[in-house]
Design a protein around this motif. Structure first.
Motif, PDB file in Angstrom:
ATOM      1  N   LEU A  69       6.810  12.003   8.728  1.00  0.00           N
ATOM      2  CA  LEU A  69       5.714  11.420   7.933  1.00  0.00           C
ATOM      3  C   LEU A  69       6.177  11.167   6.505  1.00  0.00           C
ATOM      4  CD1 LEU A  69       2.867  13.813   9.156  1.00  0.00           C
ATOM      5  CD2 LEU A  69       3.556  11.634  10.144  1.00  0.00           C
ATOM      6  N   PHE A  70       5.417  10.336   5.812  1.00  0.00           N
ATOM      7  CA  PHE A  70       5.744  10.049   4.417  1.00  0.00           C
ATOM      8  C   PHE A  70       5.312  11.238   3.553  1.00  0.00           C
ATOM      9  CE2 PHE A  70       5.299   5.831   6.330  1.00  0.00           C
ATOM     10  CZ  PHE A  70       6.515   5.288   5.969  1.00  0.00           C
TER      11      PHE A  70
ATOM     12  N   ALA B 285      11.070   8.712   7.734  1.00  0.00           N
ATOM     13  CA  ALA B 285       9.661   8.323   7.921  1.00  0.00           C
ATOM     14  C   ALA B 285       9.541   6.805   7.980  1.00  0.00           C
ATOM     15  CB  ALA B 285       8.807   8.886   6.790  1.00  0.00           C
TER      16      ALA B 285
ATOM     17  N   LEU C 142      -1.468  16.485   2.182  1.00  0.00           N
ATOM     18  CA  LEU C 142      -0.143  15.873   2.311  1.00  0.00           C
ATOM     19  C   LEU C 142       0.612  16.552   3.461  1.00  0.00           C
ATOM     20  CD1 LEU C 142       0.909  15.639  -1.449  1.00  0.00           C
ATOM     21  CD2 LEU C 142       0.283  13.738   0.037  1.00  0.00           C
TER      22      LEU C 142
ATOM     23  N   ASN D 132       0.695   9.160  -5.612  1.00  0.00           N
ATOM     24  CA  ASN D 132       0.585  10.539  -5.101  1.00  0.00           C
ATOM     25  C   ASN D 132       1.754  11.396  -5.555  1.00  0.00           C
ATOM     26  OD1 ASN D 132      -1.699   9.732  -3.844  1.00  0.00           O
ATOM     27  ND2 ASN D 132      -0.919   9.850  -1.761  1.00  0.00           N
TER      28      ASN D 132
ATOM     29  N   GLN E  39      -4.437   8.535   4.460  1.00  0.00           N
ATOM     30  CA  GLN E  39      -3.660   7.385   3.975  1.00  0.00           C
ATOM     31  C   GLN E  39      -2.627   6.923   5.007  1.00  0.00           C
ATOM     32  OE1 GLN E  39      -2.374   9.085   0.286  1.00  0.00           O
ATOM     33  NE2 GLN E  39      -4.164   8.334  -0.839  1.00  0.00           N
TER      34      GLN E  39
ATOM     35  N   TYR F 164       4.447  11.540   0.509  1.00  0.00           N
ATOM     36  CA  TYR F 164       3.369  11.413  -0.462  1.00  0.00           C
ATOM     37  C   TYR F 164       2.189  10.576   0.028  1.00  0.00           C
ATOM     38  CZ  TYR F 164       6.415  13.763  -3.728  1.00  0.00           C
ATOM     39  OH  TYR F 164       7.207  14.701  -4.332  1.00  0.00           O
ATOM     40  N   LEU F 165       1.966  10.547   1.346  1.00  0.00           N
ATOM     41  CA  LEU F 165       0.732   9.949   1.866  1.00  0.00           C
ATOM     42  C   LEU F 165      -0.076  11.054   2.534  1.00  0.00           C
ATOM     43  CD1 LEU F 165       1.549   6.487   3.552  1.00  0.00           C
ATOM     44  CD2 LEU F 165       0.905   6.963   1.205  1.00  0.00           C
ATOM     45  N   THR F 166      -1.360  11.086   2.271  1.00  0.00           N
ATOM     46  CA  THR F 166      -2.207  12.078   2.941  1.00  0.00           C
ATOM     47  C   THR F 166      -2.417  11.630   4.392  1.00  0.00           C
ATOM     48  OG1 THR F 166      -4.227  10.915   2.370  1.00  0.00           O
ATOM     49  CG2 THR F 166      -3.451  12.553   0.796  1.00  0.00           C
TER      50      THR F 166
ATOM     51  N   TYR G 270       0.841  -1.201   0.000  1.00  0.00           N
ATOM     52  CA  TYR G 270       0.000   0.000   0.000  1.00  0.00           C
ATOM     53  C   TYR G 270       0.879   1.255   0.000  1.00  0.00           C
ATOM     54  CZ  TYR G 270      -3.457   3.381   1.732  1.00  0.00           C
ATOM     55  OH  TYR G 270      -4.263   4.469   1.889  1.00  0.00           O
TER      56      TYR G 270
ATOM     57  N   PHE H 169       8.087   4.745  11.195  1.00  0.00           N
ATOM     58  CA  PHE H 169       6.886   3.913  11.109  1.00  0.00           C
ATOM     59  C   PHE H 169       7.190   2.417  11.099  1.00  0.00           C
ATOM     60  CE2 PHE H 169       4.805   7.818  10.071  1.00  0.00           C
ATOM     61  CZ  PHE H 169       3.477   7.623  10.410  1.00  0.00           C
TER      62      PHE H 169
END
Lengths: 582, 244
Positions: free
Chosen positions: B85-86, A99, B127, A15, B93, B88-90, A7, A103
C-alpha cells in the motif's frame, strides 16, 4: 495527466507533510527539528538569502566568469556520458515503489502516463536536492544569486535525470537488437576517447600552454571555442548557463535554451515505447530488500549477493564468550580475504613510508615528497575522524544486536560479556586501522620534518602515546551512546539515523554533540591523573621521556578503569533491559 | 474469462513459462500450483499485463492484452502476495484513488459497502503503518473489488493470514466466483485450494504438467482406486522439484 495519478501525488505529499508535522509532538523530533532548523539557519540560510557573507570575506575570483560555463558544460558532458551510457546495465528500469507497481502496473494506465507520473513525482525530490546543492555550492555567494543557482541546479538535475531514463530506453533497444553490454560500453568509451583526442589536436593547434594564472582560463576558454568542441559542448552549455547567471536579466536570457533542452528530453522520454516493467519490478524488489535490511541495521549493498566468508581463525567450542562475538564480527567484516586485502594495503603503504624514512638526508624527487605528504596528512586526518567513527560503529553494532535481544538474553552469559562482545568487533577492527594509519602517518611525518630539531622525537612519542590510549579511548567513546540506546531504545533506532529532513539532521547533530561530550568526559579524568603523574614523576626523575611515559601509562590505566566500569554498567543495562516497554 | 494460448516468457535463453495454454470461464476458480520457481508468478504477471509475454496471446474478458491493454486491464484485478500500500494514503483514500484509476461507477456507495463488508470502517482514516498485515490485505482486497472486475488474479492470497482471515478470504473468493468472476489463484496451500477451486493447473519448470477440473485431476492421477489428495498428486507429479 491522469486524475488518479494527480490525486495520488497531491494526497501523498499532503499526508506525508502532515505526518511529519504530527511527529513533532514527540519530544525527540521536536528537539531535532529545533536544532536542525537552527543549524540550517545559521550555517546556510542567512548567508544565502540575507545578502551573503560580507564583501571582504569573499575571495577574488581567479578565473573570469565566462570560463565557468565551459567548465560546467564539459563536466556535465562527461557525467552524462558516463552515468547514462557507460555505467548502466541495459535493462530499462524506471524507479517505481512496490505500491506503485502493485496498483499501477495492472491498472488501465498507459506507459506514457506512468512515465509522466514518475517524472512529476521526482520533481519534489529534485527540488529538495536543488536546494541542498544550492546550500552547499552557494553558501558564500551573495543573496539573490541563490535563487538563480537553485533554478540552475533544478534544470541541470532534471535534464540529467531525464537523459538517464531516455538513455536506459535506448540501451534496452540496442540490447533487444543484439548489442552486448561490453560492446556498447566499448563504443561509448571509444566516443569519449575520440572527443579527448579531438580536444588534444585542437590544443596543439593553439599557442603553448601558459605556466599559471588567469592565462590558463583564457587558454581553456579558447580551447573550448575552437574546432569541433564548441559544437559538442553547446547543448550542455545551454543547460548549465542559468546556473552561472549573476542577475535576473542574465538568468532569463539563458532560460529559453535550457528549457528547450528539457522539453526535448521530455519528448524523447515519453515517446519511447520500451518495456520497462520487468526491470522496474526487479529494481523495486531490490530497493525494498535494501530498505528492509537497512531497517534492521544491516548496510547491504543493493544487488550484492552474499558469499560464505572464511573466518580468521577456528573457533573453539569453549572459551571467553566475547571472543565468539569478535569472531562473528570479523566474518561479517569480510573474513580472511578482506582482512588480508586491508593488511596488504597497509603493508604496501608502510613499506613506502619506511622507504621514505630511509631516504632522509638524500635528495627525494618532488612527486615522492608530495605523495608522502598527502598520504601522511591523509593518515592523520583518517585517524582524527576515526576517533568518532569507531565508537559510533561499535554503538551501531550493539544497536543492531538489540534487534535479536530475545535471543541474546537466553544465552547463559553475563550481561557485561554480551555488551563487550557486541562492541568488540568494530573496536578491534577500528583500533587496528587506527594503529596502522597512525604508524604510517608518524613515519612519514618524522621523515618530512626530519630537519626540524626534536621533531622526530615528539612525533614518535606522541604516536606511541596515542597508540597506547587509543583502544581504551575507543571503548569509552562507545559507552555513553550504547547506554543511551539501552536506556531509550525508542530514541536510538538505527533506521532513523539516515532518514532525511530537518528534524533528523537535528537528531544526527545531537548524536554528534553527545559523542563530543563523551570524548571530553572520558578524557578529563585521564588528563587530570596524567598531569599529576607528569609532575609527580618529574620531581623524582626530571627527564622528558620518562615523564611522558609515566603520564601516558597513567592516562591509559585511568581510561582502562573507566572502560571496565562502563562495560560493567552496560552489562547491568543488558540484564535489566525490557524491550516490551517500548 | 481468461484465455491464453502458447504463453511463453523467456529471460535470455531461460524459459520461465513455456507454451502455456488454458482458459478460465466466468464462475470458475482455477488453482495454479507448482514448486518454487515453476513460473506461477511470472504467469500471473503476464496474464495481468504487468509484464509482456515473449510469445503467445492473452485474452482477458474478451480483450487481447497485446492489442487493447487498457480495456483488458479495466476488467481485471490483481492481488499480489504481499499487500503493498501507499505509505501516505489512508484506507479511504486508497479506495478513492482506485475508483479514479478505474473510473469506477457509484464508487462512494461501493466503497462504503466494502468498508462495511471487510470490517474496515473503523480504520478508514488510518494510514497503512497503523494497520496489521491482515488489515492491509483487506484494504488490497477492497481496492481490487471496487471496480467490479470480471477477472481476478490472486498470487498467494492466504499466506500470513490468521485462520479467521483465511476463512473470510476463501468465502470472498467463492462468493465472487458465484457472481460470475473468472478467478486464477496461485497458492502453496493445496488443501485450501481444494476447497475453493473448480479447476487446477500444475506447473513444473514453466510447463503445464496437469490441467483440468479437480475431479479430472483426481481420477487421472489417483492410484489403487483410492482418491488421492491434491497434495499427494502434486508431490507425485512434481517429484524432486517439490520443496526447492
Amino acid at each position: 495527466m491522469n486524475s488518479a495519478l494527480r490525486y495520488l501525488l497531491a494526497r501523498s505529499l499532503a499526508n506525508g507533510l502532515l505526518a511529519r508535522l504530527k511527529r513533532l509532538r514527540q519530544p525527540k523530533y521536536l528537539l531535532g527539528a529545533i536544532i536542525g532548523g537552527t543549524y540550517f539557519y545559521f550555517y546556510f540560510y542567512r548567508f544565502l538569502f540575507r545578502g551573503g557573507l560580507p564583501t571582504g570575506v569573499q575571495g577574488p575570483s581567479f578565473f573570469p566568469d565566462a570560463f565557468w560555463p565551459d567548465v560546467g558544460a564539459a563536466i556535465l558532458l562527461v557525467a552524462t556520458f558516463v552515468l547514462s551510457w557507460v555505467l548502466p546495465a541495459s535493462r530499462a528500469a524506471v524507479g517505481f515503489t512496490e505500491a506503485e507497481i502493485a496498483f499501477l502496473f495492472p491498472a488501465p494506465i498507459s506507459r506514457r502516463a506512468l512515465i509522466i507520473h514518475k517524472l512529476l513525482k521526482s520533481q519534489f525530490a529534485l527540488l529538495i536536492i536543488s536546494v541542498l546543492f544550492t546550500f552547499i555550492t552557494g553558501r558564500f555567494r551573495a543573496g539573490s544569486e541563490a535563487w538563480f543557482r537553485m533554478g540552475g541546479w533544478w534544470i541541470i538535475l532534471n535534464t540529467l535525470s531525464m537523459h538517464r531514463i531516455g538513455a536506459s530506453f535506448a540501451l534496452q533497444r540496442l540490447r533487444e537488437r543484439g548489442m552486448a553490454d561490453w560492446s556498447r560500453r566499448a563504443a561509448a568509451l571509444f566516443a569519449l576517447v575520440a572527443l579527448v583526442v579531438v580536444a588534444e589536436m585542437t590544443r596543439r593547434s593553439l599557442p603553448a600552454l601558459p605556466s599559471a594564472g588567469p592565462d590558463i582560463a583564457g587558454f581553456l576558454a579558447q580551447l573550448t571555442r575552437t574546432g569541433p568542441l564548441p559544437y559538442v559542448l553547446a547543448p550542455f552549455k545551454w543547460i548549465v548557463r542559468p546556473y552561472f547567471a549573476h542577475s535576473a536579466h542574465a538568468f532569463l536570457a539563458t532560460l529559453a535554451p535550457a528549457l528547450g533542452m528539457m522539453v526535448l528530453h521530455f519528448l524523447w522520454v515519453i515517446r519511447a515505447d520500451v518495456s520497462f516493467e520487468e526491470a522496474s519490478i526487479a529494481a523495486a524488489q531490490k530497493r525494498a530488500a535494501f530498505l528492509a535490511a537497512h531497517r534492521k541495521g544491516e548496510m547491504r549493498v543493493i544487488g550484492k549477493s552474499e558469499k560464505a566468508k572464511t573466518p580468521l581463525w577456528r573457533l573453539r567450542p569453549s572459551g571467553f564468550a566475547p571472543l565468539a562475538f569478535l569472531w562473528k564480527s570479523l566474518i561479517k567484516f569480510g573474513g580472511r580475504r578482506t582482512f588480508g586485502l586491508w593488511a596488504t594495503f597497509f603493508a604496501i603503504l608502510g613499506a613506502g613510508a619506511l622507504y621514505v624514512h630511509a631516504s632522509i638526508g638524500q635528495q627525494m624527487p618532488g612527486p615522492l615528497v608530495v605523495t608522502a605528504a598527502i598520504v601522511g596528512i591523509g593518515c592523520y586526518v583518517a585517524g582524527l575522524i576515526s576517533l568518532f567513527v569507531v565508537g559510533q560503529n561499535a554503538t551501531a553494532q550493539l544497536r543492531q544486536g538489540m534487534a535479536a535481544m530475545d535471543l541474546l538474553k537466553t544465552y547463559p552469559i553475563p550481561g557485561w560479556q554480551l555488551a563487550l562482545g557486541e562492541l568488540l568487533g568494530p573496536l578491534v577492527l577500528g583500533t587496528l586501522l587506527q594503529w596502522a594509519a597512525l604508524g604510517i602517518g608518524a613515519v612519514l611525518a618524522a621523515s618530512l620534518f626530519a630537519k626540524i630539531h626534536g621533531a622526530q622525537r615528539i612525533i614518535t612519542l606522541s604516536a606511541c602515546a596515542l597508540g597506547v590510549v587509543l583502544p581504551a579511548l575507543n571503548v569509552s567513546m562507545s559507552i555513553l551512546p550504547s547506554a543511551a540506546a539501552l536506556y531509550f531504545p525508542g530514541w536510538f533506532r538505527p533506521q532513523e539515523a539516515a532518514a532525511p529532513g530537518i528534524e533528523n539532521t537535528g537528531l544526527r547533530l545531537i548524536v554528534g554533540i553527545s559523542q563530543f561530550l563523551a570524548i571530553a568526559a572520558a578524557l578529563l579524568p585521564a588528563l587530570f591523573f596524567a598531569a599529576c603523574a607528569w609532575f609527580a614523576f618529574g620531581k623524582c626523575v626530571p627527564h622528558f621521556q620518562w615523564q611522558a611515559i609515566a603520564a601516558v601509562c597513567t592516562a591509559a590505566i585511568v581510561l582502562a578503569l573507566e572502560v571496565a566500569l562502563g562495560i560493567a554498567w552496560l552489562g547491568d543495562l543488558y540484564d535489566q533491559y525490557d524491550g516490551s516497554s517500548e | 474469462m481468461i484465455a491464453t494460448d502458447g504463453l511463453t516468457k523467456l529471460y535470455g535463453n531461460f524459459a520461465a513459462v513455456r507454451e502455456l495454454s488454458f482458459a478460465v470461464r466466468p464462475g470458475e476458480v482455477m488453482g495454479l500450483v507448482g514448486p518454487n520457481g515453476a513460473g506461477k508468478t511470472t504467469t500471473l504477471r503476464c496474464l495481468a499485463g504487468i509484464i509482456p509475454p515473449t510469445h503467445g496471446t492473452v485474452i482477458v474478458a474478451g480483450y487481447d492484452m497485446a492489442v487493447n491493454p487498457l480495456e483488458a486491464k479495466r476488467k481485471l484485478a490483481f492481488f499480489a502476495d504481499e499487500p503493498r500500500l501507499f505509505d501516505y494514503l489512508t484506507v479511504r483514500q486508497h479506495l478513492e484513488f482506485t475508483a479514479r484509476l478505474y473510473k469506477a461507477k457509484d464508487a462512494a456507495t461501493r466503497s462504503a459497502e466494502l468498508l462495511e463488508l471487510l470490517e474496515l470502517k473503523d480504520k478508514a482514516d488510518q494510514l497503512p503503518t497503523e494497520l496489521s498485515r491482515g488489515m492491509k490485505q483487506k484494504v488490497a482486497i477492497a481496492c481490487g473489488f471496487l471496480h467490479r472486475p470480471q477477472v481476478m488474479f490472486f498470487d498467494e492470497p492466504l499466506t500470513g493470514l490468521d485462520p479467521l482471515a483465511i476463512r473470510r478470504t476463501k468465502d470472498l473468493i467463492v462468493q465472487q466466483a458465484k457472481q460470475g468472476v473468472a478467478i486464477l489463484i496461485s497458492s502453496h496451500l493445496l488443501h485450501l485450494l481444494e476447497e475453493v477451486c473448480s479447476h487446477v493447473l500444475i506447473l513444473k519448470r514453466g510447463e503445464k504438467i496437469a490441467y483440468g477440473t479437480l475431479a479430472q485431476i483426481h481420477s487421472q492421477f489417483s492410484t489403487d482406486g483410492k482418491d488421492a489428495s491434491l497434495e499427494e498428486i502434486f508431490i507425485r507429479l512434481v517429484g524432486e522439484d517439490a520443496g526447492k
